[in-house]
Every structure is written in structure tokens, then in C-alpha cells.
Write a protein that holds these residues in place. Structure first.
Motif, PDB file in Angstrom:
ATOM      1  N   SER A  31      36.022  40.581  42.160  1.00  0.00           N
ATOM      2  CA  SER A  31      36.432  40.979  43.206  1.00  0.00           C
ATOM      3  C   SER A  31      37.091  40.056  44.246  1.00  0.00           C
ATOM      4  O   SER A  31      37.141  38.771  43.927  1.00  0.00           O
ATOM      5  CB  SER A  31      34.895  40.836  43.984  1.00  0.00           C
ATOM      6  OG  SER A  31      34.094  42.010  43.058  1.00  0.00           O
ATOM      7  N   LEU A  52      40.400  44.685  39.444  1.00  0.00           N
ATOM      8  CA  LEU A  52      38.998  44.764  39.237  1.00  0.00           C
ATOM      9  C   LEU A  52      38.737  45.843  38.205  1.00  0.00           C
ATOM     10  O   LEU A  52      37.762  45.453  37.392  1.00  0.00           O
ATOM     11  CB  LEU A  52      38.265  45.269  40.769  1.00  0.00           C
ATOM     12  CG  LEU A  52      36.771  45.144  40.702  1.00  0.00           C
ATOM     13  CD1 LEU A  52      36.364  44.982  41.971  1.00  0.00           C
ATOM     14  CD2 LEU A  52      36.201  46.586  40.412  1.00  0.00           C
ATOM     15  N   ALA A  80      30.999  43.911  44.739  1.00  0.00           N
ATOM     16  CA  ALA A  80      30.664  43.996  43.256  1.00  0.00           C
ATOM     17  C   ALA A  80      29.381  44.736  43.293  1.00  0.00           C
ATOM     18  O   ALA A  80      29.379  45.354  42.034  1.00  0.00           O
ATOM     19  CB  ALA A  80      30.703  42.477  42.790  1.00  0.00           C
TER      20      ALA A  80
END
Length: 284
Positions: A76, A111, A242
Motif C-alpha cells: 500500500s 499492489l 489495505a
């Protein structure tokens, strides 16, 4: 679960919209004028942290779902609180803003890639596919669209953007607190069974991230204000992102627990780190 699926992306949208209110196109271009500090910071964020986190996950022997959750957190981008801490402890806030903007864009790619690799390595239950194109698109939408809207509002109504800065920052902290509590409550049994390991790995990850973010630039002769900015950018992650990806995109609430624990611990840990660095600077 249906409520969470709707509420969590909206909550993240408010935070990312607030980030957009702080940004201008010049923030992206500013890095080109002094790229060295930015390149070092991005290398720490994108290369060093996933390796560091992977080592900590193995060291603390986290269960597969929690292991993937930690890797998701490591992937993140920096959180908006990094800008605030950089301001409080005399960092280069302009560098923070630029790095946050660039990291948020890059995270749309990195990510999903890092999380997918973690899923393939740790094989949590029957979740073996990872983030495919549709899920990558979801990450894109919940990260960049609110930022773009915030930047548009700032360009059209700069006075309104300035007036909304403080309320949105306060709202972001409140939202993070609610999201963290909700994530912890949704998987309370797993949290209780692993609270010491989660607390240990989250603390170690936060402190090591802050330390790497500060030490590496200083070793490479970057000025202290920029090193402080890099430390907070690398060390303070967007825990809300996240949690949202874990719960709303991957539909795995248990994966949100590392980010929830980290979201509680990062504020005092970053404050202590900032005071130590400030004292060192004063002594120097």
C-alpha cells in the motif's frame, strides 16, 4: 457484509478525495526537478519494503491469511498522515505530497502484483487466483478516481479546497479509527489468537520502515528535511486502503487484521520516531 462492501470503498473514497484536495499537477512534475530524493524514496517503498515484510512474515510465522494481509499492507502507498507528520517534524512536505501522489498511481499496478505473488506463495485456503484484471480495475477506481475528483475541485474551487483541508483530515482520522475497529471486530477470534504476533510484526515493520526511509537517504547524502519526509512516506502506510482491498475487493476480512493492528500502532510509533530524529537534528 453487504454494508461493508458499500461503506468501506466510500470511506476510502473520502480519504483519497481529501488527498486530491492537497494535490496539483505540479506536484507530479516537481519531482522531475529534483529526482534523486524521490527515486531513493520510491526504491525503498517499492523494492525494500516488500522484501523486508516478507522476511518478517516468515520470522513471525504468520498464518497464510495474515501473511498475505501483511504483504498487502507493505504494497500500500504512503498514507495522508505522512504529510502531517512530516510537517510536525520539519520534513520536506512538498516532497511528501509529490511522493504520495506518485505512489498512489504506481500502487494501482504494484499492489495487485505483490498481493497476487503473496497469495501464490502462501496459498491461503482456496484463494489461489489473486488479483486479476477486474480486481485491478476495482483498485484503480477506489484509489485514483476520488483523487482525480479532489484535484478537479481544487483546480476549480481552490478556496473551497483550502477550507475543506482540516475537516477532511479530521474525517480521515475518524474514518480510519472506525475502519480499524470494524476490521478487528469482524475477525475477533483470529485477532485474539494472534494478537502478540500481529502486534510484534506490525511494530517491527513500522519501525524498520521508518528507519530505512530515513537511513538510506542520509547514507546517500540526501538532506535531512528530505530524509525525514522519506521516512514518514515509507513508514506510514495507507492502512485504510489495505483494509478496503482485503474486505471489499478480495472478500477476505481476516486479511485486514494486519493493517488494522498497524493502523493503531503507527501513530504513536511515528511520533516517537519523529521526536528522536528531531532531537538528533537539534543536537547536530
Amino acid at each position: 457484509m453487504e454494508f461493508a462492501a458499500l461503506a468501506l470503498p466510500f470511506a476510502l473514497g473520502v480519504i483519497m478525495f481529501g488527498l486530491g484536495l492537497d494535490l496539483t499537477p505540479g506536484d507530479f512534475g516537481r519531482v522531475a526537478k529534483a529526482p534523486r530524493a524521490a527515486v531513493i524514496a520510491l526504491a525503498c517503498q517499492l523494492l525494500a519494503l516488500p522484501v523486508l515484510c516478507f522476511g518478517l512474515v516468515l520470522l513471525f510465522r504468520l498464518p497464510p491469511l495474515l501473511a498475505v494481509g501483511m504483504m498487502l499492507l507493505a504494497a500500500s502507498p504512503g498514507g495522508t498522515a505522512a504529510n502531517l507528520y512530516s510537517h510536525l517534524f520539519r520534513g520536506d512536505v512538498a516532497l511528501n505530497i509529490s511522493l504520495t501522489a506518485i505512489n498512489s498511481v504506481i500502487a494501482v499496478i504494484t499492489l495487485p502484483v505483490i498481493t497476487n505473488l503473496a497469495i501464490q506463495i502462501f496459498q491461503p485456503g482456496d484463494l489461489t487466483v489473486g488479483l486479476q484484471f477486474r480486481k485491478t480495475l476495482e483498485v484503480f477506481l477506489i484509489v485514483l478516481v476520488p483523487v482525480a475528483l479532489g484535484m478537479t475541485v481544487r483546480a476549480i474551487r481552490p478556496g473551497f479546497a483550502r477550507a475543506m483541508d482540516k475537516p477532511v483530515r479530521i474525517a480521515s482520522i475518524v474514518i480510519l479509527a472506525i475502519v480499524v475497529i470494524g476490521a478487528a471486530a469482524s475477525s475477533l477470534d483470529l485477532l485474539t489468537a494472534n494478537v502478540l504476533r500481529l502486534g510484534g510484526v506490525a511494530t517491527a515493520f513500522c519501525l524498520l520502515s521508518l528507519g530505512i526511509g530515513y537511513a538510506v537517504p542520509r547514507l546517500l547524502k540526501i538532506e535531512k528535511p528530505q530524509a525525514v519526509a522519506t521516512a514518514f512516506e515509507v513508514g506510514i502506510h495507507n492502512a485504510t486502503l489495505a483494509i478496503v482491498v482485503a474486505q471489499s475487493v478480495l472478500a477476505q476480512p481476516e486479511m485486514a487484521l494486519p493493517a488494522a493492528v498497524y493502523g493503531i500502532l503507527m501513530f504513536p510509533l511515528a511520533a516517537v520516531f519523529g521526536m528522536i530524529v528531531t532531537r538528533q537534528r537539534a543536537a547536530a
